[in-house]
Design a protein around this motif. Sequence first.
Motif, PDB file in Angstrom:
ATOM      1  N   TYR A   1      44.961  34.929  45.370  1.00 21.78           N
ATOM      2  CA  TYR A   1      45.673  36.187  45.580  1.00 21.78           C
ATOM      3  C   TYR A   1      44.755  37.290  46.109  1.00 21.78           C
ATOM      4  CZ  TYR A   1      49.061  33.635  42.877  1.00 21.78           C
ATOM      5  OH  TYR A   1      49.924  32.654  42.444  1.00 21.78           O
ATOM      6  N   LEU A   2      43.491  36.944  46.320  1.00 19.88           N
ATOM      7  CA  LEU A   2      42.521  37.935  46.763  1.00 19.88           C
ATOM      8  C   LEU A   2      42.538  38.095  48.277  1.00 19.88           C
ATOM      9  CD1 LEU A   2      39.523  36.810  44.534  1.00 19.88           C
ATOM     10  CD2 LEU A   2      40.860  38.906  44.226  1.00 19.88           C
ATOM     11  N   ASN A   3      42.246  39.308  48.740  1.00 21.38           N
ATOM     12  CA  ASN A   3      41.914  39.567  50.130  1.00 21.38           C
ATOM     13  C   ASN A   3      40.718  40.516  50.129  1.00 21.38           C
ATOM     14  OD1 ASN A   3      42.901  42.345  49.951  1.00 21.38           O
ATOM     15  ND2 ASN A   3      44.952  41.452  50.015  1.00 21.38           N
ATOM     16  N   ASP A   4      40.147  40.775  51.280  1.00 20.58           N
ATOM     17  CA  ASP A   4      38.919  41.578  51.332  1.00 20.58           C
ATOM     18  C   ASP A   4      39.114  42.965  50.721  1.00 20.58           C
ATOM     19  OD1 ASP A   4      37.580  39.497  52.484  1.00 20.58           O
ATOM     20  OD2 ASP A   4      37.779  40.233  54.550  1.00 20.58           O
ATOM     21  N   ASN A   5      40.255  43.588  50.995  1.00 21.65           N
ATOM     22  CA  ASN A   5      40.500  44.934  50.462  1.00 21.65           C
ATOM     23  C   ASN A   5      40.603  44.919  48.945  1.00 21.65           C
ATOM     24  OD1 ASN A   5      40.509  46.120  52.996  1.00 21.65           O
ATOM     25  ND2 ASN A   5      42.730  45.909  53.255  1.00 21.65           N
ATOM     26  N   LEU A   6      41.310  43.925  48.399  1.00 21.46           N
ATOM     27  CA  LEU A   6      41.466  43.844  46.953  1.00 21.46           C
ATOM     28  C   LEU A   6      40.131  43.526  46.285  1.00 21.46           C
ATOM     29  CD1 LEU A   6      43.230  43.935  44.470  1.00 21.46           C
ATOM     30  CD2 LEU A   6      43.866  41.538  44.882  1.00 21.46           C
TER      31      LEU A   6
ATOM     32  N   ILE B   1      43.340  48.935  38.303  1.00 23.93           N
ATOM     33  CA  ILE B   1      43.108  47.498  38.114  1.00 23.93           C
ATOM     34  C   ILE B   1      44.360  46.841  37.542  1.00 23.93           C
ATOM     35  CG2 ILE B   1      41.744  45.758  36.898  1.00 23.93           C
ATOM     36  CD1 ILE B   1      39.451  47.858  36.832  1.00 23.93           C
ATOM     37  N   GLN B   2      44.917  47.441  36.499  1.00 19.56           N
ATOM     38  CA  GLN B   2      46.124  46.885  35.872  1.00 19.56           C
ATOM     39  C   GLN B   2      47.275  46.825  36.872  1.00 19.56           C
ATOM     40  OE1 GLN B   2      46.694  49.456  32.522  1.00 19.56           O
ATOM     41  NE2 GLN B   2      45.095  48.483  31.292  1.00 19.56           N
ATOM     42  N   LYS B   3      47.432  47.867  37.660  1.00 17.43           N
ATOM     43  CA  LYS B   3      48.504  47.916  38.655  1.00 17.43           C
ATOM     44  C   LYS B   3      48.328  46.812  39.690  1.00 17.43           C
ATOM     45  CE  LYS B   3      50.823  51.122  41.842  1.00 17.43           C
ATOM     46  NZ  LYS B   3      50.818  52.507  42.396  1.00 17.43           N
ATOM     47  N   SER B   4      47.075  46.589  40.118  1.00 14.18           N
ATOM     48  CA  SER B   4      46.799  45.540  41.102  1.00 14.18           C
ATOM     49  C   SER B   4      47.156  44.164  40.563  1.00 14.18           C
ATOM     50  CB  SER B   4      45.323  45.567  41.511  1.00 14.18           C
ATOM     51  OG  SER B   4      44.993  46.773  42.169  1.00 14.18           O
ATOM     52  N   ILE B   5      46.826  43.919  39.291  1.00 13.79           N
ATOM     53  CA  ILE B   5      47.122  42.612  38.690  1.00 13.79           C
ATOM     54  C   ILE B   5      48.625  42.448  38.476  1.00 13.79           C
ATOM     55  CG2 ILE B   5      46.717  41.113  36.688  1.00 13.79           C
ATOM     56  CD1 ILE B   5      44.000  42.564  36.358  1.00 13.79           C
ATOM     57  N   LEU B   6      49.298  43.519  38.058  1.00 10.45           N
ATOM     58  CA  LEU B   6      50.748  43.459  37.856  1.00 10.45           C
ATOM     59  C   LEU B   6      51.480  43.067  39.136  1.00 10.45           C
ATOM     60  CD1 LEU B   6      51.353  46.580  35.576  1.00 10.45           C
ATOM     61  CD2 LEU B   6      51.858  44.203  34.998  1.00 10.45           C
ATOM     62  N   LYS B   7      50.975  43.518  40.266  1.00 13.73           N
ATOM     63  CA  LYS B   7      51.606  43.194  41.544  1.00 13.73           C
ATOM     64  C   LYS B   7      51.534  41.702  41.858  1.00 13.73           C
ATOM     65  CE  LYS B   7      50.897  47.641  43.893  1.00 13.73           C
ATOM     66  NZ  LYS B   7      50.196  48.332  45.024  1.00 13.73           N
TER      67      LYS B   7
END
Length: 337
Positions: free
Chosen positions: A43-48, A85-91
Amino acid sequence: QEGVVREYLKEYSTENKDKPFDARIAFRSIGAAASQESFLGPYLNDNLREQLEKDILAFTNGFLCFPFPYLGTGLAQAVAAKKRIQKSILKLMPAARAYINAGNEPRCLLEHWTSAIMLAAKDQGVKPEDLPGCGDMDVAITVMDFLFAAQDATNSALTYAVDVLNTRPDVVAKIRAEVMKNKDKEIWSMVRDSELLQYTTNAAIQMLHHKPPVPMVPHLALKDAVLGGRKIGKGTILIPSIVYSARVSGASHVYDPERKDSDNMFLKNMIFGGGQHKCPGRRYAESLLTVFLAVFLSDYDFDRVGERPELNEIMYYPTLFPVDNNFRIQPRAKETI
């Protein structure tokens, strides 16, 4: 883990060549990338990746600030970073559920956990979100904790490994010889087979005893107990010194991968905690450090720039590091590999 270690070491050796670099800062990126790949992988990309590393650093700095969460302070920035961080993981949660629902095999911790939650919910005849502690926010908070803990603890372990092994050419030679004996195999496959990299694995485990990454591990007494002849009442918070424990046990005086009292399960020296507080990331930390030692020592030469700090000259950040971490690394000559 092996891919991350190889990629970043190649980058450091190419960018710095004969110039020194700060191992603490450089190896932090290895710890960050390895933990992100293990926990969030596909689920990773360079920006994340970049955003997570910056936010976890800001979150870490919050532990070193004055406890005033006002606008613009370090603690306020840490709180804001935690929320991002939490928001990114929730997505990512809906995509992980959809992937597992499609009958696919898990590829990272997030998917393994999603799969376990869905199986437990099916067995109990309830919705996944109705399982205690298994809601999306619960998962996001815990994955964030793993990202934070893995990054800082492994950063300390990797940095101290280079610091210590720079003074132990005998250990370096034995690790190189063991890896060379199995040079036709990938490192990660050797790490999974304890017989192939037995000395290197022991070297990693004893490094954690010799230089514990964390100074203390808080524990909560769930019932009345006796510890060291003292009565400990239920509800008491204990903060044992891991560094002191390592020193009085003898493990911190001499670094020896071939110790007979090696305590490979960390029962006498509770570097990863004990009881219900036992760190679930123990195997992850052992694995990453073993992979790092195998790749780094077999492919690179290294030396410290300047004098080695004294034993008690440490930096708290909020894991432990030598106060000076400047090293040079360069690829080993092909005929020696």
